[in-house]
Design a protein around this motif. Sequence first.
Motif, PDB file in Angstrom:
ATOM      1  N   CYS A 225     -17.510 -18.795   3.894  1.00 42.92           N
ATOM      2  CA  CYS A 225     -16.251 -19.156   4.493  1.00 42.92           C
ATOM      3  C   CYS A 225     -16.002 -20.671   4.531  1.00 42.92           C
ATOM      4  O   CYS A 225     -14.821 -21.101   4.000  1.00 42.92           O
ATOM      5  CB  CYS A 225     -16.032 -18.769   6.000  1.00 42.92           C
ATOM      6  SG  CYS A 225     -15.842 -16.872   6.357  1.00 42.92           S
TER       7      CYS A 225
ATOM      8  N   PRO B  79     -10.841 -17.554   4.223  1.00 40.94           N
ATOM      9  CA  PRO B  79     -11.558 -17.267   5.540  1.00 40.94           C
ATOM     10  C   PRO B  79     -10.393 -17.203   6.502  1.00 40.94           C
ATOM     11  O   PRO B  79      -9.423 -18.063   6.633  1.00 40.94           O
ATOM     12  CB  PRO B  79     -12.335 -18.643   5.471  1.00 40.94           C
ATOM     13  CG  PRO B  79     -11.437 -19.591   4.593  1.00 40.94           C
ATOM     14  CD  PRO B  79     -11.051 -18.695   3.458  1.00 40.94           C
TER      15      PRO B  79
ATOM     16  N   LEU C  16     -14.046 -13.120   5.660  1.00 40.17           N
ATOM     17  CA  LEU C  16     -13.296 -13.508   4.531  1.00 40.17           C
ATOM     18  C   LEU C  16     -12.416 -12.053   4.167  1.00 40.17           C
ATOM     19  O   LEU C  16     -12.841 -10.975   4.420  1.00 40.17           O
ATOM     20  CB  LEU C  16     -14.261 -13.486   3.315  1.00 40.17           C
ATOM     21  CG  LEU C  16     -15.164 -14.641   3.219  1.00 40.17           C
ATOM     22  CD1 LEU C  16     -16.289 -14.621   2.255  1.00 40.17           C
ATOM     23  CD2 LEU C  16     -14.168 -15.860   3.026  1.00 40.17           C
TER      24      LEU C  16
END
Length: 232
Positions: A220, A162, A149
């Motif tokens: 993510c 992400p 991230l």
Amino acid sequence: MCATKVLFSRCFAVSKLNTPILSYIQQNSMSVYPNYYIEPIYRKETQQELVKTGEISKYSHIPTKATLNGQTCSDSYDPVIALFTNYVMRQGLKALAREQMDKCFENIKRLQLEKYHKCTTEEEKLKIELDPKKVFHEAINNSKPLLQLTGVKRGGVRYQVPMPITDRRSEFIAMNWLVDAGKEKDRKVRFAMQLARELVDASNNTGKVVKRKQDLHRQCEANKAFAHYRWS
């Protein structure tokens, strides 16, 4: 007349110093080698591949940099273990870090042997890996994250986006996670033993580090709606 001689001698000294090597050193003061020097090929496997392909003759007359202290062609040398030892090292105590890694591999061997002798069938024994180095490499591979991230600011709001990462960055994160997990211990457990337990768990795709990787992947997945901010 004397001033003319002094001026001529200074000009001659400057002209002598104006060589390609010195000009390269002035531009790249952090390196003692010119840019046409290549990295040393010290691994036997790489040398054998060059011999098979016939490309070894290309490196016969090319200037080569000197090998570093840690670069060796020994069969016991592993570049991944050497890199992990550097992550374990603190305050430049390399000998202590190597000692801890040796104890860690010894503990991995003991833990795996205990499991091996407790098995009742041959099939269960075959599933247990007794080589500490193979356990170590399997733990590193199972701990590598595929995404991370990254904070991206859009419209005054910072989103956690992400993004895929390179294999080198993924390996770096996995090793740091394993070192941090080895430090999470009480006073009764030494670092080498705790790290050995974490490596064994990670090689079996379990443990704190693997859970940490899975949690990151879940985050993510939860933030995949912001993935388009990566290109905007």
